[in-house]
Scaffold this motif. Structure first.
Motif, PDB file in Angstrom:
ATOM      1  N   GLY A  44     -11.632 -44.854  57.951  1.00  0.00           N
ATOM      2  CA  GLY A  44     -11.379 -44.613  59.373  1.00  0.00           C
ATOM      3  C   GLY A  44      -9.930 -44.230  59.604  1.00  0.00           C
ATOM      4  O   GLY A  44      -9.175 -43.969  58.661  1.00  0.00           O
ATOM      5  N   ASN A  45      -9.542 -44.241  60.883  1.00  0.00           N
ATOM      6  CA  ASN A  45      -8.168 -43.872  61.213  1.00  0.00           C
ATOM      7  C   ASN A  45      -7.221 -45.029  60.884  1.00  0.00           C
ATOM      8  O   ASN A  45      -7.636 -46.071  60.376  1.00  0.00           O
ATOM      9  CB  ASN A  45      -8.064 -43.453  62.674  1.00  0.00           C
ATOM     10  N   ALA A  46      -5.938 -44.861  61.184  1.00  0.00           N
ATOM     11  CA  ALA A  46      -4.928 -45.843  60.799  1.00  0.00           C
ATOM     12  C   ALA A  46      -5.183 -47.207  61.429  1.00  0.00           C
ATOM     13  O   ALA A  46      -4.956 -48.241  60.798  1.00  0.00           O
ATOM     14  CB  ALA A  46      -3.538 -45.339  61.182  1.00  0.00           C
ATOM     15  N   VAL A  47      -5.656 -47.230  62.662  1.00  0.00           N
ATOM     16  CA  VAL A  47      -5.925 -48.499  63.334  1.00  0.00           C
ATOM     17  C   VAL A  47      -7.013 -49.274  62.597  1.00  0.00           C
ATOM     18  O   VAL A  47      -6.887 -50.475  62.341  1.00  0.00           O
ATOM     19  CB  VAL A  47      -6.326 -48.246  64.809  1.00  0.00           C
ATOM     20  N   VAL A  48      -8.076 -48.597  62.223  1.00  0.00           N
ATOM     21  CA  VAL A  48      -9.191 -49.237  61.514  1.00  0.00           C
ATOM     22  C   VAL A  48      -8.744 -49.696  60.135  1.00  0.00           C
ATOM     23  O   VAL A  48      -9.050 -50.824  59.712  1.00  0.00           O
ATOM     24  CB  VAL A  48     -10.387 -48.262  61.420  1.00  0.00           C
ATOM     25  N   ARG A  49      -8.005 -48.852  59.413  1.00  0.00           N
ATOM     26  CA  ARG A  49      -7.549 -49.216  58.070  1.00  0.00           C
ATOM     27  C   ARG A  49      -6.618 -50.420  58.112  1.00  0.00           C
ATOM     28  O   ARG A  49      -6.742 -51.339  57.303  1.00  0.00           O
ATOM     29  CB  ARG A  49      -6.852 -48.037  57.404  1.00  0.00           C
ATOM     30  N   ARG A  51      -6.501 -52.777  60.428  1.00  0.00           N
ATOM     31  CA  ARG A  51      -7.280 -53.960  60.786  1.00  0.00           C
ATOM     32  C   ARG A  51      -7.988 -54.511  59.555  1.00  0.00           C
ATOM     33  O   ARG A  51      -8.002 -55.716  59.307  1.00  0.00           O
ATOM     34  CB  ARG A  51      -8.302 -53.638  61.876  1.00  0.00           C
ATOM     35  N   MET A  52      -8.565 -53.615  58.767  1.00  0.00           N
ATOM     36  CA  MET A  52      -9.268 -54.050  57.557  1.00  0.00           C
ATOM     37  C   MET A  52      -8.289 -54.685  56.570  1.00  0.00           C
ATOM     38  O   MET A  52      -8.590 -55.720  55.966  1.00  0.00           O
ATOM     39  CB  MET A  52      -9.981 -52.861  56.919  1.00  0.00           C
ATOM     40  N   LYS A  53      -7.104 -54.113  56.412  1.00  0.00           N
ATOM     41  CA  LYS A  53      -6.118 -54.677  55.496  1.00  0.00           C
ATOM     42  C   LYS A  53      -5.651 -56.057  55.965  1.00  0.00           C
ATOM     43  O   LYS A  53      -5.476 -56.960  55.144  1.00  0.00           O
ATOM     44  CB  LYS A  53      -4.922 -53.738  55.348  1.00  0.00           C
ATOM     45  N   ARG A  54      -5.470 -56.234  57.269  1.00  0.00           N
ATOM     46  CA  ARG A  54      -5.077 -57.547  57.783  1.00  0.00           C
ATOM     47  C   ARG A  54      -6.144 -58.590  57.507  1.00  0.00           C
ATOM     48  O   ARG A  54      -5.840 -59.721  57.119  1.00  0.00           O
ATOM     49  CB  ARG A  54      -4.810 -57.480  59.290  1.00  0.00           C
ATOM     50  N   ARG A  55      -7.409 -58.218  57.697  1.00  0.00           N
ATOM     51  CA  ARG A  55      -8.511 -59.144  57.444  1.00  0.00           C
ATOM     52  C   ARG A  55      -8.582 -59.494  55.955  1.00  0.00           C
ATOM     53  O   ARG A  55      -8.727 -60.666  55.591  1.00  0.00           O
ATOM     54  CB  ARG A  55      -9.832 -58.532  57.906  1.00  0.00           C
ATOM     55  N   PHE A  56      -8.471 -58.503  55.086  1.00  0.00           N
ATOM     56  CA  PHE A  56      -8.500 -58.746  53.644  1.00  0.00           C
ATOM     57  C   PHE A  56      -7.328 -59.631  53.214  1.00  0.00           C
ATOM     58  O   PHE A  56      -7.474 -60.530  52.400  1.00  0.00           O
ATOM     59  CB  PHE A  56      -8.470 -57.443  52.869  1.00  0.00           C
TER      60      PHE A  56
END
Length: 118
Positions: A44-49, A51-56
């Motif tokens: 996805g775009n930077a916002v989605v990426r 968010r996923m990195k923060r969750r991981f």
């Protein structure tokens, strides 16, 4: 982990695939428990990426001290749809993946992506 060489080396290690991510694990020669996160633009775009990195990152910080393999590099590669998965479900999947990695029960190795020489 920040160096590309560490990520490439981890790709030659044990691979455990889950619906939201792929966990790579490889011994690092006594450098302790380290982790890295990779989320590509296909997700996805930077916002989605981000968010996923923060969750991981939060999942790994909580799980690795107890369930992580000692003196191993752990790399989480985000998969499409992983950002929509429930956070608690991702935690359960990470625990399962770490248990499989501890037992040495990885998925079969991937086929080589290099072209054959003529």
């Amino acid at each position: 982990m920040t160096r590309r060489a560490d990520f490439v080396a981890a790709n030659r290690g044990l691979r455990v695939a889950r619906p939201g991510f792929v966990l790579l694990s490889r011994p690092n020669g006594g450098q302790g428990i380290r982790y890295g996160i990779t989320v590509t633009k296909k997700i996805g775009n930077a916002v989605v990426r981000n968010r996923m990195k923060r969750r991981f990152r939060e999942l790994l910080r909580a799980a690795l001290p107890d369930a992580g393999l000692a003196d191993h590099d752990h790399v989480l590669i985000g998969r499409d749809g992983g950002v929509e998965r429930d956070f608690a479900q991702l935690g359960v999947e990470l625990a399962i993946a770490l248990d499989r990695a501890t037992a040495g029960k990885g998925d079969p190795p991937r086929k080589s992506r290099t072209k054959p020489r003529r």
